[in-house]
Design a protein around this motif. Structure first.
Motif, PDB file in Angstrom:
ATOM      1  N   PRO A   1       0.819  -1.228   0.000  1.00  0.00           N
ATOM      2  CA  PRO A   1       0.000   0.000   0.000  1.00  0.00           C
ATOM      3  C   PRO A   1       0.845   1.267   0.000  1.00  0.00           C
ATOM      4  O   PRO A   1       0.382   2.336  -0.380  1.00  0.00           O
ATOM      5  CB  PRO A   1      -0.804  -0.096   1.303  1.00  0.00           C
ATOM      6  CG  PRO A   1      -0.716  -1.513   1.730  1.00  0.00           C
ATOM      7  CD  PRO A   1       0.564  -2.055   1.176  1.00  0.00           C
ATOM      8  N   SER A   2       2.113   1.148   0.438  1.00  0.00           N
ATOM      9  CA  SER A   2       2.947   2.357   0.495  1.00  0.00           C
ATOM     10  C   SER A   2       3.231   2.888  -0.915  1.00  0.00           C
ATOM     11  O   SER A   2       3.560   4.062  -1.083  1.00  0.00           O
ATOM     12  CB  SER A   2       4.257   2.088   1.240  1.00  0.00           C
ATOM     13  OG  SER A   2       5.139   1.344   0.434  1.00  0.00           O
ATOM     14  N   TYR A   3       3.110   2.035  -1.939  1.00  0.00           N
ATOM     15  CA  TYR A   3       3.335   2.517  -3.316  1.00  0.00           C
ATOM     16  C   TYR A   3       2.308   3.598  -3.659  1.00  0.00           C
ATOM     17  O   TYR A   3       2.662   4.705  -4.069  1.00  0.00           O
ATOM     18  CB  TYR A   3       3.251   1.341  -4.301  1.00  0.00           C
ATOM     19  CG  TYR A   3       3.274   1.787  -5.753  1.00  0.00           C
ATOM     20  CD1 TYR A   3       4.398   2.405  -6.284  1.00  0.00           C
ATOM     21  CD2 TYR A   3       2.166   1.602  -6.582  1.00  0.00           C
ATOM     22  CE1 TYR A   3       4.426   2.837  -7.608  1.00  0.00           C
ATOM     23  CE2 TYR A   3       2.185   2.022  -7.901  1.00  0.00           C
ATOM     24  CZ  TYR A   3       3.313   2.639  -8.408  1.00  0.00           C
ATOM     25  OH  TYR A   3       3.326   3.073  -9.716  1.00  0.00           O
ATOM     26  N   ASN A   4       1.046   3.286  -3.461  1.00  0.00           N
ATOM     27  CA  ASN A   4       0.010   4.281  -3.754  1.00  0.00           C
ATOM     28  C   ASN A   4       0.124   5.475  -2.798  1.00  0.00           C
ATOM     29  O   ASN A   4       0.011   6.630  -3.216  1.00  0.00           O
ATOM     30  CB  ASN A   4      -1.375   3.633  -3.629  1.00  0.00           C
ATOM     31  CG  ASN A   4      -2.490   4.638  -3.831  1.00  0.00           C
ATOM     32  OD1 ASN A   4      -2.583   5.261  -4.878  1.00  0.00           O
ATOM     33  ND2 ASN A   4      -3.311   4.834  -2.809  1.00  0.00           N
ATOM     34  N   ALA A   5       0.386   5.177  -1.523  1.00  0.00           N
ATOM     35  CA  ALA A   5       0.435   6.252  -0.519  1.00  0.00           C
ATOM     36  C   ALA A   5       1.540   7.260  -0.835  1.00  0.00           C
ATOM     37  O   ALA A   5       1.399   8.445  -0.543  1.00  0.00           O
ATOM     38  CB  ALA A   5       0.655   5.650   0.866  1.00  0.00           C
ATOM     39  N   GLU A   6       2.634   6.799  -1.433  1.00  0.00           N
ATOM     40  CA  GLU A   6       3.744   7.714  -1.729  1.00  0.00           C
ATOM     41  C   GLU A   6       3.639   8.307  -3.127  1.00  0.00           C
ATOM     42  O   GLU A   6       3.867   9.495  -3.334  1.00  0.00           O
ATOM     43  CB  GLU A   6       5.082   6.963  -1.580  1.00  0.00           C
ATOM     44  CG  GLU A   6       5.352   6.583  -0.134  1.00  0.00           C
ATOM     45  CD  GLU A   6       6.646   5.811   0.066  1.00  0.00           C
ATOM     46  OE1 GLU A   6       7.278   5.407  -0.926  1.00  0.00           O
ATOM     47  OE2 GLU A   6       7.025   5.616   1.238  1.00  0.00           O
ATOM     48  N   ARG A   7       3.308   7.480  -4.103  1.00  0.00           N
ATOM     49  CA  ARG A   7       3.383   7.953  -5.490  1.00  0.00           C
ATOM     50  C   ARG A   7       2.156   8.745  -5.928  1.00  0.00           C
ATOM     51  O   ARG A   7       2.268   9.616  -6.791  1.00  0.00           O
ATOM     52  CB  ARG A   7       3.617   6.770  -6.445  1.00  0.00           C
ATOM     53  CG  ARG A   7       4.946   6.072  -6.286  1.00  0.00           C
ATOM     54  CD  ARG A   7       6.146   7.000  -6.316  1.00  0.00           C
ATOM     55  NE  ARG A   7       6.248   7.756  -7.566  1.00  0.00           N
ATOM     56  CZ  ARG A   7       7.066   8.783  -7.756  1.00  0.00           C
ATOM     57  NH1 ARG A   7       7.854   9.197  -6.782  1.00  0.00           N
ATOM     58  NH2 ARG A   7       7.084   9.413  -8.912  1.00  0.00           N
ATOM     59  N   HIS A   8       0.987   8.445  -5.356  1.00  0.00           N
ATOM     60  CA  HIS A   8      -0.194   9.194  -5.784  1.00  0.00           C
ATOM     61  C   HIS A   8      -0.072  10.680  -5.437  1.00  0.00           C
ATOM     62  O   HIS A   8      -0.299  11.542  -6.305  1.00  0.00           O
ATOM     63  CB  HIS A   8      -1.465   8.573  -5.191  1.00  0.00           C
ATOM     64  CG  HIS A   8      -2.715   9.160  -5.759  1.00  0.00           C
ATOM     65  ND1 HIS A   8      -3.423  10.144  -5.116  1.00  0.00           N
ATOM     66  CD2 HIS A   8      -3.346   8.948  -6.939  1.00  0.00           C
ATOM     67  CE1 HIS A   8      -4.456  10.493  -5.870  1.00  0.00           C
ATOM     68  NE2 HIS A   8      -4.432   9.783  -6.981  1.00  0.00           N
ATOM     69  N   PRO A   9       0.345  11.039  -4.206  1.00  0.00           N
ATOM     70  CA  PRO A   9       0.514  12.473  -3.921  1.00  0.00           C
ATOM     71  C   PRO A   9       1.561  13.125  -4.823  1.00  0.00           C
ATOM     72  O   PRO A   9       1.390  14.267  -5.248  1.00  0.00           O
ATOM     73  CB  PRO A   9       0.969  12.498  -2.455  1.00  0.00           C
ATOM     74  CG  PRO A   9       0.540  11.202  -1.877  1.00  0.00           C
ATOM     75  CD  PRO A   9       0.552  10.208  -3.002  1.00  0.00           C
ATOM     76  N   VAL A  10       2.633  12.397  -5.145  1.00  0.00           N
ATOM     77  CA  VAL A  10       3.660  12.969  -6.031  1.00  0.00           C
ATOM     78  C   VAL A  10       3.067  13.203  -7.422  1.00  0.00           C
ATOM     79  O   VAL A  10       3.302  14.239  -8.050  1.00  0.00           O
ATOM     80  CB  VAL A  10       4.897  12.033  -6.109  1.00  0.00           C
ATOM     81  CG1 VAL A  10       5.839  12.457  -7.224  1.00  0.00           C
ATOM     82  CG2 VAL A  10       5.636  12.033  -4.778  1.00  0.00           C
TER      83      VAL A  10
END
Ligand SMILES: Cc1cc2nc3c(=O)[nH]c(=O)nc-3n(C[C@H](O)[C@H](O)[C@H](O)COP(=O)(O)OP(=O)(O)OC[C@H]3O[C@@H](n4cnc5c(N)ncnc54)[C@H](O)[C@@H]3O)c2cc1C
Length: 690
Positions: A388-397
């Motif tokens: 889940p950290s992939y979406n949590a980090e990359r979506h805001p970027v």
């Protein structure tokens, strides 16, 4: 290999009945007889190739397919930014990119009477510029590197569908892609034959019209810009005795962006204006190739008229390589994954080409995802935290990048803010101030180079949950969890060889613990110049925490960085990372280890040719000692640099660096217990195995 001619997945999804359950069982049996891989990468553009290379580097078995039989002859993207070059350094592709790219180290904003020069010499990276390389050449380099892992792109193979083998009876029509193995349905575009492939993860790097995104039923939120844009790649000549000023934004109406490409070409981008005599773009295509010679000639004439008066040093434009009329979209998906199916690159976000962020952002998506998949599959890391950290980090970027490129495009190209009064009055007043302000230039160029992007403030489950008291933190100004790890030159204690911090932290596959300073009890070593003695002393500090040391060493590499003790070797050997035959790059040489492809700071547990995703036996990693001779690494970490060698040196503190070069955790002491508390939930299986 199982071949079939009808797509049964659609039928399965819509039934939900007992009969469908039977069919599902049958399907599962068939699937188990089909090809199997851990990861299926869909799309062999720059993002898919990066995802494949990174997954292979992290020891995963990966297959990459592309529906297109041939590579796209045109190059949409050209600009590779410093942050991407740092990722390429870790991936081993930086030397090849440096070899072929043309470095733009200054970008000018040219008004009627004044010019603002954005100088990339201010950015905090060894890669001081934008590296212009055609997307096609970059893809060739990436493809050559995946060949080293024994992987070939399967061209002419289209992903039609995927479904999860263990639960195919979802009657709602929503794709069922949780955590079990999936069956992907692939079609040979030449013969029309279909086949099945079983995989655990799908990475959709299939561009802006992504099939994977559509199968996930994710909306692509956003809109196109109202205006059409013109693109022209063309050769140019300069008037005798004059020097071409280089890549620029030309103010005027309309504003024109012009970039020097890597092959003696200039690229012009500007909005299409009414009365140009140039037709509108085709709505169904993002980039329409201009095949009509008359329209191509009209685009050339349009840019000749607009540019030659504003760039008096140019004699003419000739030999068009590519002319295009296109519509720009700004769109992003609401989430970057559903279960084990991930989206990366243009499949997840598309922006205006101004700022050259699209390809770069997609490459960073792939790098962020690959090490997490590697940690889950290879090291038994907790998928409930890592994935889940992939979406949590990359979506805001992705959203930030969209907003930034949107304002850049709106203010310069579409809304005409930088025309009229703003251009004639504000720009001449502001430009001398901007040219003099190192701070402003550093902020602008660092943002453009993407170095200032951080995962700080994102909902990432990888950020430490409990904030440490101020007394337990490193000094103010040091990088925080989520920040990019700064680079800087170092000297190896053992050999005296020069290297860079990035070579130390990113070439391996696991986390790296940077141990700064010398904790209490090492004062007796004052004046010791033998690196091995220092190393022994550092180990003796760890011995009382032998249990923590033993448990940590399998998931972390330890690097001690000292400002106080000199290297054992008096004469520092410069490492030529690219071999004697390669030329050095003038704008990327301040590290002494330029390019870094061949530098192996510690053994890479993956045998490139034979890895094929098999579980690797992990070797314990030794402590590496480094000397921060120039003090630049300590300075970049916000530590005390006033003390010279032999003085008190840096305060003791720890920074845990993730495999993708971001700070994961930090402490203002050698707090190995605190580090264990952070890492234990991430690697529960690794700890139990010990
Ligand atoms: C004019 C212009 C200039 C640009 N300049 C820059 C720049 O300077 N810097 C920058 O960072 N970005 C730039 N960009 C953006 C950049 O081009 C894109 O972000 C980048 O190409 C995205 O790469 P990708 O791998 O995600 O997708 P793509 O390059 O679109 O690749 C997707 C691949 O997936 C394949 N595919 C699609 N569907 C399937 C399927 N069902 N099965 C199998 N394969 C499939 C396609 O054949 C294709 O090869 C620019 C864009 C434009 C339009």
């Amino acid at each position: 290999m199982f071949h079939r001619n009808s797509n049964r997945f659609g039928r399965l999804r819509s039934s939900g009945s007992a009969a469908a359950a039977d069919t599902a069982t049958e399907e599962h049996e068939i699937a188990s007889a089909s090809e199997k891989v851990t990861i299926l990468v869909c799309g062999a553009g720059p993002v898919g190739l990066t995802a494949t290379l990174e997954c292979a580097r992290h020891g995963l078995q990966v297959k990459i397919i592309d529906k297109s039989l041939t590579k796209d002859p045109h190059s949409k993207a050209f600009g590779i930014h410093a942050l991407t070059m740092e990722k390429f350094l870790a991936m081993g592709v930086a030397p090849a990119v440096l070899e072929q790219a043309h470095c733009v180290d200054r970008l000018r904003i040219r008004g009627d009477f004044t010019t603002v020069v954005e100088d990339f010499c201010h950015i905090p990276s060894r890669f001081k510029g934008v590296f212009m390389l055609s997307q096609r050449k970059l893809e060739d380099i990436l493809e050559a590197h995946i060949h080293m892992y024994g992987i070939e792109v399967e061209r002419g193979v289209e992903l039609l569908d995927f479904v999860q083998a263990e639960d195919q009876s979802d009657a709602s029509g929503t794709p069922s892609v949780g955590k079990g193995p999936m069956t992907a349905n692939l079609r040979d575009v030449k013969t029309g034959e279909e086949r099945n492939l079983t995989c655990k993860y799908v990475i959709g790097c299939d561009g802006c019209h992504s099939r994977v995104r559509k199968l996930l039923k994710l909306p692509f939120l956003g809109a196109p810009y109202e205006e059409d844009f013109l693109l022209l790649d063309v050769h140019f000549s300069v008037k005798p005795g004059q020097r071409f000023q280089g890549s620029s934004v030309l103010l005027g109406d309309p504003v024109i962006a012009l970039f020097e490409l890597d092959c003696g070409l200039l690229r012009f981008i500007s909005k299409r204006c009414a009365g140009d005599g140039i037709p509108a773009s085709q709505d169904d295509k993002r980039i329409a190739d201009v095949e009509n010679a008359a329209v191509e000639a009209a685009i050339l004439k349009r840019f000749q008229d607009l540019v030659l008066s504003r760039c008096p040093e140019l004699a003419g434009l000739h030999d068009v390589k590519w002319a295009s009329i296109f519509r720009i979209h700004r769109r992003v998906v609401p989430q970057y994954n559903v279960g084990h199916v991930f989206l990366a690159g243009d499949a997840a976000h598309i922006h205006s080409p101004l700022g050259g962020q699209g390809l770069n952002t997609g490459i960073h998506d792939a790098v962020n995802l690959a090490w997490k998949l590697g940690a889950v599959e290879r090291l038994g890391a907790d998928p409930g935290i890592l994935l889940p950290s992939y979406n949590a980090e990359r979506h805001p970027v992705g959203e930030q990048t969209l907003a930034w490129t949107d304002s850049l495009t709106s203010y310069t190209m579409t809304r005409g803010f930088l025309s009229g009064v703003a251009q004639k009055v504000l720009f001449p007043i502001a430009s001398p101030l901007l040219n003099r302000s190192t701070w402003a230039m550093k902020a602008i160029t660092s943002r453009m180079s993407m170095l200032s992007l951080s995962y700080r403030g994102t909902p990432s489950p990888l950020l430490p949950s409990a904030a440490l008291p101020a007394s337990s933190l490193p000094p103010i100004g040091s990088p925080q969890p989520g920040d990019r790890v700064p680079d800087g030159p170092l000297v190896r204690f053992s050999s005296g060889a020069a290297t860079g911090l990035l070579e130390v932290v990113c070439r391996g596959l696991d986390h790296t613990l940077l141990m700064f300073g010398e904790p209490e009890g090492m004062e007796g070593l004052e004046g010791v110049e033998d690196g091995l003695t220092v190393e022994k002393a550092v180990r003796s500090k760890l011995d009382p925490e032998v249990e923590a040391w033993r448990r940590l060493r399998d998931m972390v590499s330890f690097v001690h960085i000292s400002r106080r003790f000199r290297s054992a070797s008096k004469s520092v050997t410069k490492v030529d990372a690219r071999g004697s035959s390669s030329r050095s790059h003038p704008r990327s040489s301040d590290q002494g280890s330029n390019g870094g492809a061949q530098v192996r700071e510690r053994s890479d547990p993956i045998d490139k040719k034979s890895s094929g995703g098999r579980h690797q036996v992990r070797q314990p990693v030794a402590l590496t000692s480094m000397y921060d001779e120039s003090g630049r690494v300590s300075e970049a970490f916000g530590l005390n640099t006033s003390g010279q060698s032999g003085s008190r040196g840096n305060p003791a503190c720890l920074f845990l660096v993730r495999p993708d070069g971001y700070v994961g955790w930090r402490a203002g002491d050698w707090d190995l217990g605190g580090l264990l508390t952070y890492l234990e939930p991430l690697y529960p299986r690794g700890l139990c195995d010990l």
